[in-house]
Design a protein around this motif. Structure first.
Motif, PDB file in Angstrom:
ATOM      1  N   UNK A  42      30.662  -0.018 -20.799  1.00  0.00           N
ATOM      2  CA  UNK A  42      30.040  -0.746 -19.689  1.00  0.00           C
ATOM      3  C   UNK A  42      29.414   0.201 -18.675  1.00  0.00           C
ATOM      4  N   UNK A  43      29.950   1.401 -18.545  1.00  0.00           N
ATOM      5  CA  UNK A  43      29.400   2.362 -17.590  1.00  0.00           C
ATOM      6  C   UNK A  43      28.388   3.301 -18.233  1.00  0.00           C
ATOM      7  N   UNK A  44      28.102   3.081 -19.521  1.00  0.00           N
ATOM      8  CA  UNK A  44      27.057   3.850 -20.189  1.00  0.00           C
ATOM      9  C   UNK A  44      27.468   5.222 -20.664  1.00  0.00           C
ATOM     10  N   UNK A  45      28.761   5.498 -20.736  1.00  0.00           N
ATOM     11  CA  UNK A  45      29.211   6.830 -21.133  1.00  0.00           C
ATOM     12  C   UNK A  45      29.493   6.960 -22.620  1.00  0.00           C
ATOM     13  N   UNK A  46      29.596   5.861 -23.332  1.00  0.00           N
ATOM     14  CA  UNK A  46      29.784   5.927 -24.777  1.00  0.00           C
ATOM     15  C   UNK A  46      28.893   4.885 -25.437  1.00  0.00           C
ATOM     16  N   UNK A  47      28.605   5.103 -26.709  1.00  0.00           N
ATOM     17  CA  UNK A  47      27.896   4.106 -27.500  1.00  0.00           C
ATOM     18  C   UNK A  47      28.545   4.019 -28.866  1.00  0.00           C
ATOM     19  N   UNK A  48      28.641   2.791 -29.371  1.00  0.00           N
ATOM     20  CA  UNK A  48      29.213   2.565 -30.693  1.00  0.00           C
ATOM     21  C   UNK A  48      28.081   2.405 -31.691  1.00  0.00           C
ATOM     22  N   UNK A  49      28.139   3.143 -32.792  1.00  0.00           N
ATOM     23  CA  UNK A  49      27.134   3.063 -33.849  1.00  0.00           C
ATOM     24  C   UNK A  49      27.816   2.498 -35.090  1.00  0.00           C
ATOM     25  N   UNK A  50      27.295   1.359 -35.548  1.00  0.00           N
ATOM     26  CA  UNK A  50      27.919   0.647 -36.652  1.00  0.00           C
ATOM     27  C   UNK A  50      28.113   1.572 -37.859  1.00  0.00           C
ATOM     28  N   UNK A  51      29.351   1.625 -38.339  1.00  0.00           N
ATOM     29  CA  UNK A  51      29.659   2.391 -39.529  1.00  0.00           C
ATOM     30  C   UNK A  51      29.856   3.879 -39.302  1.00  0.00           C
ATOM     31  N   UNK A  52      29.613   4.352 -38.057  1.00  0.00           N
ATOM     32  CA  UNK A  52      29.727   5.792 -37.801  1.00  0.00           C
ATOM     33  C   UNK A  52      30.791   6.129 -36.759  1.00  0.00           C
ATOM     34  N   UNK A  67      32.269   5.966 -32.485  1.00  0.00           N
ATOM     35  CA  UNK A  67      31.903   5.922 -31.072  1.00  0.00           C
ATOM     36  C   UNK A  67      31.521   7.321 -30.603  1.00  0.00           C
ATOM     37  N   UNK A  68      30.394   7.419 -29.888  1.00  0.00           N
ATOM     38  CA  UNK A  68      29.826   8.704 -29.520  1.00  0.00           C
ATOM     39  C   UNK A  68      29.699   8.829 -28.004  1.00  0.00           C
ATOM     40  N   UNK A  69      29.856  10.057 -27.515  1.00  0.00           N
ATOM     41  CA  UNK A  69      29.696  10.333 -26.089  1.00  0.00           C
ATOM     42  C   UNK A  69      28.220  10.274 -25.705  1.00  0.00           C
ATOM     43  N   UNK A  70      27.963   9.801 -24.482  1.00  0.00           N
ATOM     44  CA  UNK A  70      26.607   9.790 -23.924  1.00  0.00           C
ATOM     45  C   UNK A  70      26.635  10.510 -22.593  1.00  0.00           C
ATOM     46  N   UNK A  71      25.609  11.285 -22.322  1.00  0.00           N
ATOM     47  CA  UNK A  71      25.499  11.934 -21.030  1.00  0.00           C
ATOM     48  C   UNK A  71      25.189  10.889 -19.957  1.00  0.00           C
ATOM     49  N   UNK A  72      25.806  11.007 -18.766  1.00  0.00           N
ATOM     50  CA  UNK A  72      25.460  10.074 -17.682  1.00  0.00           C
ATOM     51  C   UNK A  72      24.019  10.232 -17.237  1.00  0.00           C
ATOM     52  N   UNK A  73      23.347  11.316 -17.668  1.00  0.00           N
ATOM     53  CA  UNK A  73      21.956  11.559 -17.271  1.00  0.00           C
ATOM     54  C   UNK A  73      20.972  11.242 -18.393  1.00  0.00           C
ATOM     55  N   UNK A  74      21.467  10.746 -19.534  1.00  0.00           N
ATOM     56  CA  UNK A  74      20.564  10.465 -20.651  1.00  0.00           C
ATOM     57  C   UNK A  74      19.721   9.229 -20.359  1.00  0.00           C
ATOM     58  N   UNK A  75      18.535   9.180 -20.984  1.00  0.00           N
ATOM     59  CA  UNK A  75      17.628   8.066 -20.795  1.00  0.00           C
ATOM     60  C   UNK A  75      18.045   6.898 -21.682  1.00  0.00           C
ATOM     61  N   UNK A  76      17.823   5.662 -21.211  1.00  0.00           N
ATOM     62  CA  UNK A  76      18.112   4.503 -22.065  1.00  0.00           C
ATOM     63  C   UNK A  76      17.198   4.489 -23.286  1.00  0.00           C
ATOM     64  N   UNK A  77      17.570   3.692 -24.274  1.00  0.00           N
ATOM     65  CA  UNK A  77      16.781   3.619 -25.485  1.00  0.00           C
ATOM     66  C   UNK A  77      15.480   2.847 -25.309  1.00  0.00           C
ATOM     67  N   UNK A  78      15.398   1.990 -24.276  1.00  0.00           N
ATOM     68  CA  UNK A  78      14.212   1.154 -24.092  1.00  0.00           C
ATOM     69  C   UNK A  78      13.912   1.002 -22.607  1.00  0.00           C
ATOM     70  N   UNK A  79      12.655   1.234 -22.240  1.00  0.00           N
ATOM     71  CA  UNK A  79      12.186   0.978 -20.873  1.00  0.00           C
ATOM     72  C   UNK A  79      11.184  -0.164 -20.933  1.00  0.00           C
TER      73      UNK A  79
END
Length: 246
Positions: A58-68, A70-82
Motif C-alpha cells: 500500500x505504501x509502494x515499497x514492494x510489488x508482487x509479480x505473479x509466479x515470481x 515479492x520484490x523491493x521497490x525504491x521509494x523514489x522509483x517511478x510508477x509504471x504508468x503516468x
C-alpha cells in the motif's frame, strides 16, 4: 533485558522489511525473503506475513509479480504508468481525454435514477436528495490491462427546458457534446484523493490486498462556474500517477 516488542507480528514484519528496503539491505528490484522464510523467522503463519506485505504494498515499497514472488521497490522509483488528466475539444467537436486512452465499457451503461447524497449535492450546488441520472461503467483498455470504474451523475434540474426532460442524456464523455449543444461553454475541475477500496471495487479492478484507490471527482461547469454534471473515477493506486498541465 530489552523490552519486549508489543507491536502485532504483521507490523513487526512490515517494519523489518521497510527498514531493510530503506537502508539497502533489500535492494530495489531484488526479491524479498519468501513468505515461508519470514513465517519461520517471526514464528507466525503465512497469512500474518501477507498482512505485513500488504502494508508495504500500500505504501509502494514492494510489488508482487505473479509466479515470481515479492520484490523491493525504491521509494523514489517511478510508477509504471503516468496518465495526463484533462479534457480537450477536437476540431470535429468531440471531447477527448488528455491521456488519449480509448476506454471500452464492459457492458453498455444504463441510466438509473438516484437521489443526490450530501457530499455530491454540495459539489453540484443542488439540494440533497435532488434526483439525478446516474450511469455506472466498468471500463477497460489495452486488452484489459487497464481498468477503471466510471460513474456519471446529471441532476434533473440541469435538463429543464431541454429535450432531455423526455429522454435520458448520454453518459460522459458523450455528455459533454450534449451539454455544449444546449449552449453551454464547458470547463472542468477535478478533485483527487486516495482511499482503500470496497470489496466489490477491489474485485472489479483486480487489486491485490492492501492496494489503495485513486478516487477522482470531475465536475463539469459552465463559463460562469455553474456545475452541470459530476463524474466519479476509481483507479488502481499502485502503479499509476496522474499528471496535470497547469
Amino acid at each position: 533485558m530489552p523490552p519486549k516488542d508489543t507491536q502485532p507480528k504483521y507490523r513487526q514484519i512490515a517494519d523489518y522489511l521497510r527498514d531493510g528496503i530503506l537502508d539497502g539491505t533489500f535492494p530495489a528490484g531484488q526479491p524479498l525473503p519468501s513468505e515461508e522464510a519470514l513465517a519461520k523467522q517471526f514464528g507466525v503463519t503465512r497469512p500474518t506475513v501477507r498482512q505485513g506485505l500488504a502494508e508495504l504494498r500500500a505504501s509502494g515499497l514492494v510489488e508482487a509479480i505473479m509466479g515470481r514472488g515479492t520484490f523491493a521497490r525504491s521509494p523514489h522509483s517511478r510508477p509504471g504508468l503516468t496518465r495526463p488528466r484533462g479534457v480537450r475539444r477536437a476540431s470535429d467537436g468531440r471531447y477527448i481525454e488528455a491521456d488519449g486512452i480509448r476506454w471500452a465499457d464492459a457492458e453498455p451503461p444504463v441510466a438509473t435514477r438516484t437521489d443526490a447524497p450530501m457530499a455530491l449535492a454540495d459539489l453540484l450546488r443542488i439540494p440533497p436528495g435532488e434526483p439525478m441520472f446516474t450511469y455506472d461503467a466498468l471500463q477497460t483498455a489495452d486488452n484489459g490491462r487497464l481498468r477503471q470504474l466510471h460513474r456519471t451523475y446529471v441532476p434533473f434540474s440541469v435538463l429543464i427546458d431541454s429535450k432531455y426532460e423526455e429522454e435520458a442524456p448520454p453518459p460522459a464523455p458523450e455528455l459533454y457534446a450534449a451539454l455544449a449543444d444546449l449552449g453551454h461553454e464547458l470547463h472542468f475541475t477535478e478533485y483527487v484523493r486516495t482511499r482503500m477500496p470496497l470489496p466489490d471495487q477491489a474485485q472489479a479492478l483486480r487489486l491485490a490486498d492492501g492496494v489503495p484507490l485513486l478516487h477522482v471527482l470531475r465536475v463539469t461547469l459552465t463559463q460562469t462556474d455553474k456545475p452541470l454534471a459530476l463524474e466519479e473515477f476509481h483507479l488502481p493506486g499502485d502503479e499509476l500517477e496522474l499528471s496535470f498541465r497547469l
